[in-house]
Scaffold this active site. Structure first.
Site, short mmCIF file in Angstrom:
data_model
loop_
_atom_site.label_atom_id
_atom_site.label_comp_id
_atom_site.label_asym_id
_atom_site.label_seq_id
_atom_site.Cartn_x
_atom_site.Cartn_y
_atom_site.Cartn_z
N LYS A 91 48.77 35.12 52.50
CA LYS A 91 49.24 34.01 51.67
C LYS A 91 50.76 33.80 51.76
O LYS A 91 51.19 32.70 52.01
CB LYS A 91 48.79 34.20 50.23
CG LYS A 91 47.31 33.84 50.10
CD LYS A 91 46.49 34.82 49.35
CE LYS A 91 45.01 34.51 49.52
NZ LYS A 91 44.16 35.53 48.91
N ASP A 120 47.76 43.12 41.34
CA ASP A 120 47.38 42.43 42.58
C ASP A 120 48.30 41.22 42.68
O ASP A 120 48.24 40.32 41.86
CB ASP A 120 45.91 42.00 42.49
CG ASP A 120 45.46 41.14 43.68
OD1 ASP A 120 46.29 40.83 44.56
OD2 ASP A 120 44.27 40.77 43.71
N TRP A 169 39.00 37.27 41.38
CA TRP A 169 39.54 38.46 42.05
C TRP A 169 39.61 39.64 41.10
O TRP A 169 39.31 40.77 41.46
CB TRP A 169 40.90 38.16 42.68
CG TRP A 169 40.83 37.12 43.76
CD1 TRP A 169 41.45 35.90 43.77
CD2 TRP A 169 40.06 37.18 44.97
NE1 TRP A 169 41.12 35.21 44.92
CE2 TRP A 169 40.28 35.97 45.67
CE3 TRP A 169 39.22 38.13 45.54
CZ2 TRP A 169 39.68 35.69 46.91
CZ3 TRP A 169 38.62 37.86 46.77
CH2 TRP A 169 38.86 36.66 47.44
C1 LIG Z 1 43.07 36.28 48.58
C2 LIG Z 1 43.08 37.23 47.46
C3 LIG Z 1 42.39 38.45 47.47
C4 LIG Z 1 41.44 38.85 48.60
O1 LIG Z 1 42.09 39.14 49.75
P1 LIG Z 1 41.27 39.57 51.07
O2 LIG Z 1 42.42 39.92 51.97
O3 LIG Z 1 40.50 38.40 51.53
O4 LIG Z 1 40.43 40.73 50.73
C5 LIG Z 1 42.53 39.29 46.40
N1 LIG Z 1 43.29 38.96 45.35
C6 LIG Z 1 43.97 37.79 45.28
C7 LIG Z 1 44.81 37.48 44.09
C8 LIG Z 1 43.88 36.89 46.33
O5 LIG Z 1 44.56 35.73 46.25
#
Ligand SMILES: *Cc1c(COP(=O)(O)O)cnc(C)c1O
Length: 360
Positions: free
Chosen positions: A196, A172, A102
């Site tokens: 999540k 993030d 990511w």
């Molecule tokens: C799942 C995830 C993403 C991507 O998210 P999307 O909503 O599918 O674009 C980005 N960063 C982290 C840390 C993630 O766990």
């Protein structure tokens, strides 16, 4: 039909209480005779839902008034572009720490808009740790410093934030929001996709310091400008209304559990159960250095690919699903977000013990 223990990395398990409440309100919300999905986003009823969700999130995360909370769309991945478009605006450069897929994707996207300096990376050890950040590798003139707080795929997390001086820190926290306490004041911007720890996919929460707004690159599409969404209270266009409503129910559920500090204790306990067993097992092995282990995502492996397959099949037959690891790590990964009950992890560990005993 019996509900399973779903160890998916995302979209993932949601609290049963919340699902049931949403079910109760699905056709008619309150006394308004319609579903939240059928409501105008400009109605008083929806305005109240959105305002309450924001107020609850502010309370849970202790977000100061000097930050905006935005309810956007486009997932975590759209933030990979929005962050540089809006924040790489003084010296056109930023520092990134590469701790997994990511972070890598975010850095690649940022390169389209300016100069990206890789301040540290743990790619050479397959992202099994959070790399040391040397002061000399950081750019004091960077417009921001970017990290991924919890690395969903590799199962690591930042337990101590890097020292970035006056450079705004961007995080993030898609896979760790509301799972442990963090000090918002240390960040210029934080964001999280909802699927999540917060609710259904389709909503992205952005928490951004007011002083960072208003300097987006000239060619930034209107929909990708934080200041436009901030000025319009996340109602510049139709927001993901149902996902906001659902996240609001999850925020109330978190409050009922005792807030983020209480959930953190439970998460530490749950992760501890699994990691303690991994550390004493002669068969199963964790793939991450101990000090950087994630509370949310725990990857582990067995000695052979056949054993991995056999274990996943046995688990599935007993109602433990989505334990297969990411294709770049192999083996297994147990994602234990806030909604995973302690019982789910206890039973998983019991299953692992049985599997191990049967090999002897
Ligand atoms: C799942 C995830 C993403 C991507 O998210 P999307 O909503 O599918 O674009 C980005 N960063 C982290 C840390 C993630 O766990």
């Amino acid at each position: 039909m019996q509900r399973v223990f779903n160890f998916s990395a995302g979209p993932s398990m949601l609290p049963l209480e919340v699902l049931e409440q949403a079910q109760k309100e699905f056709v008619c919300y309150g006394s308004c005779g319609m579903s939240v999905m059928e409501m105008s986003h400009r109605s008083k009823m929806f305005e109240d839902i959105k305002n309450r969700a924001e107020a609850d999130l502010r309370e849970l995360m202790q977000i100061p008034d000097s930050y905006h909370v935005l309810f956007l769309q486009g997932g975590g991945s759209t933030q990979f572009a929005m962050v540089p478009l809006n924040l790489m605006n003084k010296n056109n450069k930023a520092d990134y720490v590469i701790t997994g897929q990511w972070a890598k994707k975010a850095a690649e996207e940022a390169k389209r808009y300016g100069n990206v300096n890789i301040a540290a990376s743990s790619q050479d050890t397959t992202f099994d740790r959070i790399p040391k950040v040397e002061k000399s590798a950081c750019d004091p003139d960077a417009d921001y410093f970017y990290i991924t707080l919890n690395n969903t795929i590799y199962g690591t997390r930042w337990t101590k934030l890097p020292d970035v001086g006056n450079v705004p820190l961007v995080g993030d926290m898609s896979s760790s929001i509301l799972s442990e306490e963090i000090d918002i004041n240390k960040f210029g911007l934080l964001y999280a996709g909802a699927q999540k720890n917060l609710g259904p996919a389709g909503l992205t929460v952005v928490i951004v310091k007011d002083e960072l707004l208003g300097n987006a690159m000239e060619f930034t599409p209107t929909m990708l400008r934080y200041d436009i969404h901030a000025k319009n209270g996340s109602l510049y266009n139709t927001p993901p209304t149902y996902s906001i409503y659902f996240a609001g129910l999850v925020f109330q559920w978190v409050k009922k559990q005792g807030g983020v500090a209480a959930l953190q204790k439970i998460n530490e306990y749950k992760a501890g159960l699994l990691y303690d067993y991994l550390d004493q097992s002669d068969l199963f092995r964790g793939t991450v250095v101990k000090e950087d282990r994630s509370l949310m995502n725990a990857p582990f492996v067995l000695p052979t690919e056949e054993m991995n397959k056999a274990f996943i099949a046995m688990a599935e037959a007993e109602g433990f699903v989505n334990l297969k690891g990411h294709r770049t790590v192999g083996g297994m990964r147990a994602s234990m977000y806030n909604a995973m009950p302690v019982e789910g992890v206890e039973k998983l560990v019991a299953l692992m013990k049985r599997f191990e005993a049967a090999q002897k």
